[in-house]
Design a protein around this motif. Structure first.
Motif, mmCIF file in Angstrom:
data_model
loop_
_atom_site.group_PDB
_atom_site.id
_atom_site.type_symbol
_atom_site.label_atom_id
_atom_site.label_comp_id
_atom_site.label_asym_id
_atom_site.label_seq_id
_atom_site.Cartn_x
_atom_site.Cartn_y
_atom_site.Cartn_z
ATOM 1 N N GLY A 11 -0.731 -3.209 3.274
ATOM 2 C CA GLY A 11 -1.058 -3.381 4.692
ATOM 3 C C GLY A 11 0.142 -3.829 5.524
ATOM 4 N N PHE A 12 -0.078 -3.985 6.841
ATOM 5 C CA PHE A 12 1.013 -4.300 7.756
ATOM 6 C C PHE A 12 1.688 -5.636 7.425
ATOM 7 N N GLY A 13 0.867 -6.662 7.175
ATOM 8 C CA GLY A 13 1.438 -7.987 6.902
ATOM 9 C C GLY A 13 2.311 -7.955 5.661
ATOM 10 N N CYS A 14 1.838 -7.247 4.673
ATOM 11 C CA CYS A 14 2.566 -7.110 3.412
ATOM 12 C C CYS A 14 3.859 -6.333 3.626
ATOM 13 N N TYR B 285 1.962 3.582 9.247
ATOM 14 C CA TYR B 285 1.379 2.964 10.443
ATOM 15 C C TYR B 285 1.852 3.630 11.731
ATOM 16 N N HIS C 223 -8.738 -16.288 12.192
ATOM 17 C CA HIS C 223 -8.607 -14.969 11.553
ATOM 18 C C HIS C 223 -9.595 -14.891 10.401
ATOM 19 N N ARG D 142 -10.777 -12.523 7.505
ATOM 20 C CA ARG D 142 -10.422 -11.343 6.723
ATOM 21 C C ARG D 142 -11.591 -11.000 5.816
ATOM 22 N N LYS E 186 -10.749 -6.933 1.207
ATOM 23 C CA LYS E 186 -10.148 -8.111 0.563
ATOM 24 C C LYS E 186 -11.179 -8.925 -0.230
ATOM 25 N N ALA F 71 -9.628 -12.874 15.535
ATOM 26 C CA ALA F 71 -9.087 -11.629 14.966
ATOM 27 C C ALA F 71 -9.784 -11.388 13.639
ATOM 28 N N THR F 72 -10.194 -10.160 13.439
ATOM 29 C CA THR F 72 -10.890 -9.854 12.195
ATOM 30 C C THR F 72 -10.851 -8.358 11.915
ATOM 31 N N ALA G 48 -9.249 -2.087 13.804
ATOM 32 C CA ALA G 48 -9.007 -2.938 12.643
ATOM 33 C C ALA G 48 -9.874 -2.515 11.476
ATOM 34 N N GLY H 95 -8.227 -0.475 9.391
ATOM 35 C CA GLY H 95 -6.957 -1.056 8.945
ATOM 36 C C GLY H 95 -6.485 -0.567 7.595
ATOM 37 N N ILE I 183 -3.199 -4.539 15.068
ATOM 38 C CA ILE I 183 -2.804 -5.626 14.163
ATOM 39 C C ILE I 183 -1.602 -6.395 14.724
ATOM 40 N N ASP J 112 -2.991 -8.677 17.423
ATOM 41 C CA ASP J 112 -3.724 -9.789 16.812
ATOM 42 C C ASP J 112 -2.760 -10.848 16.267
ATOM 43 N N SER K 231 -4.495 -14.277 3.080
ATOM 44 C CA SER K 231 -4.207 -13.073 3.863
ATOM 45 C C SER K 231 -2.807 -13.125 4.465
ATOM 46 N N GLN K 232 -2.076 -12.034 4.257
ATOM 47 C CA GLN K 232 -0.713 -11.963 4.804
ATOM 48 C C GLN K 232 -0.748 -11.944 6.331
#
Ligand code: GDP
Length: 469
Positions: free
Chosen positions: A113-116, A144, A257, A259, A263, A301-302, A330, A333, A344, A347, A363-364
């Motif tokens: 995912g984006f955070g990762c 993305y 947030h 998640r 997950k 945010a979710t 999202a 996502g 994202i 958020d 969660s990242q």
């Protein structure tokens, strides 16, 4: 600001927080065990009294932080040092002579995912900084945004964006790496050997100042990397500004947030909305002791679109702010569509701009927001409540705690140690106890959280003398 005084202040605040976690958890057990009679009434009375103590104590610590103008000094120092790091990164990323510069090459195509992915690029930037090599990012065909990184963020460099010349992979001999024009980096999971400058290390030359104004220096340091990477391009900046207007985003505001979707049950446990809101309530109760808050606001945010409607229905005292359309994208996502990217990013941006975060650090997404949050405050290291993990950086070097009190195990679940011993942290149970592994004996077990402090590792890195403060 004085290092010894600041550390002493943070230590007493931390001990009080852990004491509160302990009391709160034990009082709940007592209430459950005391049936329905007189004893139960007494316990419930105590819970209510203790809440009053906790509110005032938290507020007192806030006042102590600000006393004599120290809060202002802290914010100024954080801003000054942060701007210095940003200018060092600009210098590193914009060599005058691209032929003579050396590079690290990083590929954005990490399957996550984006955070990762953002954390993947962050690690690349840390390597770039610590080896004094310009980072070049390959991002065309990004899942993305097919047009790549620059379609939302400012380019990492305005001068040198492509590399050619002798390329080696990270991990060949030191002399080969030193001689190579380009070093290609793997994903962090395959990084061998592992350099000592990886998070949670901080640069030695910044450490004395950073340790003085910040309660968790590694997070601030990572936050500065994220800040550089996530500088919005003009189009995204416009979108951020108009969203802010449209939503009426303003403080005081808590970021939540939640998640869910892919997950839950795989990488994290389910947590109901009430679990999050209980900490939001506590935050506002404590703030209301100091000032009047006409409207309690939450930025929600979710990745689960049903949460917002549920929150609005059940917590009518609150105004829930969330970017319209984001929830819809999202939900997509994990399918990594272009349309989910702006959702994202916005958020993360708004979560990072709140006064306090309630989320799961597993969660990242929330960890990125928490990192970035540090760059907006003097020291936001205590402005969060995680329902599960303590903060960590995926692929980090050992996160150790140093014992400042001795501990003798009373049960087989406990861990014994002496003052000065190092323990690898497994987690904080947020009930006064943490779990860890003794570095010498390799034994694992529980211990009272107040008996340890974070062991901050400062590592020699380039000092960029060309860049003046
Ligand atoms: P993690 O899986 O939560 O550790 O974080 P990742 O960023 O690696 O992957 C989760 C992905 O799900 C994100 O990158 C988003 O695409 C999506 N997602 C999760 N939470 C949210 C959220 O609050 N808002 C939006 N817009 N997307 C989210």
């Amino acid at each position: 600001l004085n290092l010894a005084r600041e550390q002493a202040r943070r230590k007493v605040e931390n001990t009080a927080t852990e004491l509160w976690y302990y009391i709160n958890a034990r009082m709940k057990e007592l209430a459950a065990a005391s049936g329905t009679g007189t004893l139960n009434n007494m316990v419930r009375g105590m819970q209510s009294d203790l809440q009053g103590y906790q509110t005032v104590m938290t507020d007192d610590f806030g006042a102590l932080r600000e006393a004599g103008g120290d809060g202002e000094l802290q914010r100024k120092e954080s801003l000054r040092l942060g701007n210095l790091v940003q200018r060092r990164l600009e210098y590193l990323q914009n060599p005058k002579d691209c032929q003579r510069a050396k590079y690290v090459l990083c590929d954005l195509q990490k399957g996550c995912g984006f955070g990762c992915q953002l954390h993947h690029v962050t690690y690349c930037l840390v390597v770039a900084y610590a080896t004094q090599r310009t980072l070049v990012l390959h991002s065309k065909g990004w899942r993305y945004a097919s047009k790549g990184w620059d379609s939302v963020f400012m380019p990492l460099s305005n001068t040198c964006t492509e590399v050619s010349g002798s390329t080696v992979h990270w991990g060949v001999s030191k002399s080969q790496m030193d001689a190579a024009k380009v070093i290609q980096l793997p994903i962090v999971d395959s990084l061998h050997p592992r350099p000592d400058f990886m998070p949670l290390a901080i640069p030695e030359d910044l450490a004395p100042r950073l340790n003085t104004f910040h309660g968790d220096p590694p997070v601030w340091w990572i936050g500065q990397m994220v800040r550089y990477l996530m500088r919005p391009n003009s189009h995204l900046q416009e979108e951020i500004s108009s969203s802010k207007q449209r939503m009426g985003f303003k403080g005081p505001i808590v970021g939540v947030h939640i998640r869910r979707t892919d997950k839950v049950g795989v990488e994290a446990a389910f947590h109901g909305l009430d679990e999050y809101m209980q900490h939001v309530d506590a935050y506002f109760n404590q703030r209301e002791h100091r000032e009047s808050i006409p409207q309690r606001r939450v930025y929600l945010a979710t990745d689960d679109p049903s949460v917002l409607a549920d929150a609005k229905r059940r917590y009518s005292k609150y105004e829930f702010i969330s970017d319209n359309g984001i929830s819809r994208s999202a939900a997509l996502g994990s399918r990594y569509t272009d349309s989910s990217l702006r959702g994202i990013i916005l958020d993360i941006h708004f979560l990072a701009n709140t006064d306090y975060l309630v989320c799961t650090f597993s969660s990242q997404v929330c960890r990125v927001a928490y990192e970035l949050m540090q760059t907006y405050h003097g020291d936001a290291s205590a402005y969060f409540r995680s329902l599960d993990d303590v903060f960590y950086y995926g692929g980090q070097n050992a996160h150790n705690l140093r014992a400042v009190e001795p501990h003798k195990a009373k049960t087989k679940d406990d861990l014994s140690f002496d003052v000065g011993d190092l323990l690898g942290i497994a987690g904080n149970h947020w009930n006064g106890f943490s779990k860890g592994t003794h570095r010498k004996t390799s034994k694992s077990g529980l211990f009272p959280s107040y008996k340890v402090v974070n062991d901050i590792v400062a590592v020699k890195m380039p000092t960029y003398p060309e860049v003046k403060e």
